[in-house]
Write a protein that holds these residues in place. Structure first.
Motif, PDB file in Angstrom:
ATOM      1  N   HIS A 100       4.954  19.214   1.391  1.00 31.18           N
ATOM      2  CA  HIS A 100       3.609  19.295   1.960  1.00 31.18           C
ATOM      3  C   HIS A 100       2.595  18.549   1.085  1.00 31.18           C
ATOM      4  N   ARG A 101       2.653  18.776  -0.221  1.00 39.40           N
ATOM      5  CA  ARG A 101       1.721  18.097  -1.137  1.00 39.40           C
ATOM      6  C   ARG A 101       1.943  16.590  -1.129  1.00 39.40           C
ATOM      7  N   ALA A 102       3.194  16.175  -1.068  1.00 34.84           N
ATOM      8  CA  ALA A 102       3.498  14.741  -1.040  1.00 34.84           C
ATOM      9  C   ALA A 102       2.910  14.093   0.205  1.00 34.84           C
ATOM     10  N   LEU A 103       3.099  14.729   1.343  1.00 35.36           N
ATOM     11  CA  LEU A 103       2.560  14.176   2.591  1.00 35.36           C
ATOM     12  C   LEU A 103       1.036  14.140   2.563  1.00 35.36           C
ATOM     13  N   ALA A 104       0.419  15.175   2.018  1.00 39.25           N
ATOM     14  CA  ALA A 104      -1.042  15.208   1.923  1.00 39.25           C
ATOM     15  C   ALA A 104      -1.556  14.095   1.008  1.00 39.25           C
ATOM     16  N   THR A 105      -0.876  13.886  -0.102  1.00 40.35           N
ATOM     17  CA  THR A 105      -1.268  12.826  -1.033  1.00 40.35           C
ATOM     18  C   THR A 105      -1.133  11.459  -0.379  1.00 40.35           C
ATOM     19  N   LEU A 106      -0.022  11.238   0.304  1.00 42.89           N
ATOM     20  CA  LEU A 106       0.185   9.952   0.980  1.00 42.89           C
ATOM     21  C   LEU A 106      -0.873   9.717   2.050  1.00 42.89           C
ATOM     22  N   LYS A 107      -1.151  10.744   2.826  1.00 40.37           N
ATOM     23  CA  LYS A 107      -2.149  10.618   3.893  1.00 40.37           C
ATOM     24  C   LYS A 107      -3.514  10.260   3.309  1.00 40.37           C
ATOM     25  N   THR A 108      -3.908  10.974   2.267  1.00 40.79           N
ATOM     26  CA  THR A 108      -5.208  10.718   1.634  1.00 40.79           C
ATOM     27  C   THR A 108      -5.251   9.326   1.024  1.00 40.79           C
ATOM     28  N   THR A 109      -4.216   8.978   0.292  1.00 44.81           N
ATOM     29  CA  THR A 109      -4.179   7.685  -0.388  1.00 44.81           C
ATOM     30  C   THR A 109      -4.185   6.539   0.605  1.00 44.81           C
ATOM     31  N   LEU A 110      -3.353   6.632   1.625  1.00 38.76           N
ATOM     32  CA  LEU A 110      -3.270   5.537   2.597  1.00 38.76           C
ATOM     33  C   LEU A 110      -4.534   5.431   3.439  1.00 38.76           C
ATOM     34  N   SER A 111      -5.164   6.567   3.749  1.00 35.04           N
ATOM     35  CA  SER A 111      -6.399   6.492   4.542  1.00 35.04           C
ATOM     36  C   SER A 111      -7.536   5.902   3.706  1.00 35.04           C
ATOM     37  N   LYS A 112      -7.557   6.204   2.403  1.00 33.67           N
ATOM     38  CA  LYS A 112      -8.575   5.611   1.514  1.00 33.67           C
ATOM     39  C   LYS A 112      -8.360   4.108   1.401  1.00 33.67           C
ATOM     40  N   GLU A 113      -7.103   3.690   1.231  1.00 33.00           N
ATOM     41  CA  GLU A 113      -6.801   2.267   1.111  1.00 33.00           C
ATOM     42  C   GLU A 113      -7.168   1.528   2.394  1.00 33.00           C
ATOM     43  N   GLY A 114      -6.895   2.159   3.536  1.00 31.99           N
ATOM     44  CA  GLY A 114      -7.229   1.542   4.816  1.00 31.99           C
ATOM     45  C   GLY A 114      -8.723   1.417   5.009  1.00 31.99           C
ATOM     46  N   ALA A 115      -9.463   2.415   4.544  1.00 29.53           N
ATOM     47  CA  ALA A 115     -10.924   2.397   4.664  1.00 29.53           C
ATOM     48  C   ALA A 115     -11.528   1.306   3.785  1.00 29.53           C
ATOM     49  N   GLU A 116     -10.919   1.069   2.629  1.00 30.51           N
ATOM     50  CA  GLU A 116     -11.425   0.029   1.748  1.00 30.51           C
ATOM     51  C   GLU A 116     -11.216  -1.365   2.325  1.00 30.51           C
ATOM     52  N   ASP A 117     -10.184  -1.510   3.154  1.00 35.78           N
ATOM     53  CA  ASP A 117      -9.899  -2.806   3.779  1.00 35.78           C
ATOM     54  C   ASP A 117     -10.829  -3.102   4.941  1.00 35.78           C
ATOM     55  N   ALA A 118     -11.421  -2.065   5.513  1.00 34.88           N
ATOM     56  CA  ALA A 118     -12.244  -2.248   6.712  1.00 34.88           C
ATOM     57  C   ALA A 118     -13.589  -2.875   6.379  1.00 34.88           C
ATOM     58  N   LEU A 132       0.830  -1.206   0.000  1.00 38.40           N
ATOM     59  CA  LEU A 132       0.000   0.000   0.000  1.00 38.40           C
ATOM     60  C   LEU A 132       0.864   1.255   0.000  1.00 38.40           C
ATOM     61  N   GLU A 133       1.945   1.241   0.786  1.00 41.12           N
ATOM     62  CA  GLU A 133       2.850   2.384   0.826  1.00 41.12           C
ATOM     63  C   GLU A 133       3.503   2.607  -0.533  1.00 41.12           C
ATOM     64  N   PHE A 134       3.933   1.521  -1.160  1.00 40.72           N
ATOM     65  CA  PHE A 134       4.562   1.609  -2.475  1.00 40.72           C
ATOM     66  C   PHE A 134       3.597   2.213  -3.492  1.00 40.72           C
ATOM     67  N   LEU A 135       2.374   1.720  -3.495  1.00 42.16           N
ATOM     68  CA  LEU A 135       1.374   2.226  -4.436  1.00 42.16           C
ATOM     69  C   LEU A 135       1.050   3.694  -4.171  1.00 42.16           C
ATOM     70  N   ALA A 136       1.027   4.080  -2.914  1.00 43.20           N
ATOM     71  CA  ALA A 136       0.751   5.473  -2.563  1.00 43.20           C
ATOM     72  C   ALA A 136       1.873   6.384  -3.064  1.00 43.20           C
ATOM     73  N   VAL A 137       3.114   5.966  -2.898  1.00 46.12           N
ATOM     74  CA  VAL A 137       4.256   6.775  -3.332  1.00 46.12           C
ATOM     75  C   VAL A 137       4.241   6.937  -4.849  1.00 46.12           C
ATOM     76  N   ARG A 138       3.789   5.925  -5.566  1.00 46.37           N
ATOM     77  CA  ARG A 138       3.744   6.006  -7.035  1.00 46.37           C
ATOM     78  C   ARG A 138       2.746   7.065  -7.523  1.00 46.37           C
ATOM     79  N   ARG A 139       1.850   7.515  -6.662  1.00 48.01           N
ATOM     80  CA  ARG A 139       0.890   8.557  -7.041  1.00 48.01           C
ATOM     81  C   ARG A 139       1.485   9.959  -6.957  1.00 48.01           C
TER      82      ARG A 139
END
Length: 70
Positions: free
Chosen positions: A52-70, A8-15
């Protein structure tokens, strides 16, 4: 579970945009925004924005991925 998290982290960084990814990696290595700006040939404020944009993108992407797993 750790492998899944790493994927998930790898995929988020690729964005990230290339300059955002570079700036984030340099910041993680302890460089200042001024140093990052010099290396990326941009203003210090732009380097700060990239991180700042990179961290925001990672946070959004990882939180979306985590929500989909729940």
């Amino acid at each position: 579970e750790k492998v899944k998290d790493r994927i998930l982290e790898f995929l988020a960084v690729r964005r990230l945009k290339p300059d955002e990814a570079k700036a984030l990696m340099l910041k993680a290595q302890g460089l200042s925004y001024a140093e990052i700006g010099a290396l990326l040939h941009c203003a210090e404020a732009t380097a700060r924005s990239h991180v700042h944009r990179a961290l925001a993108t990672l946070k959004t992407t990882l939180s979306k991925e985590g929500a989909e797993d729940a």
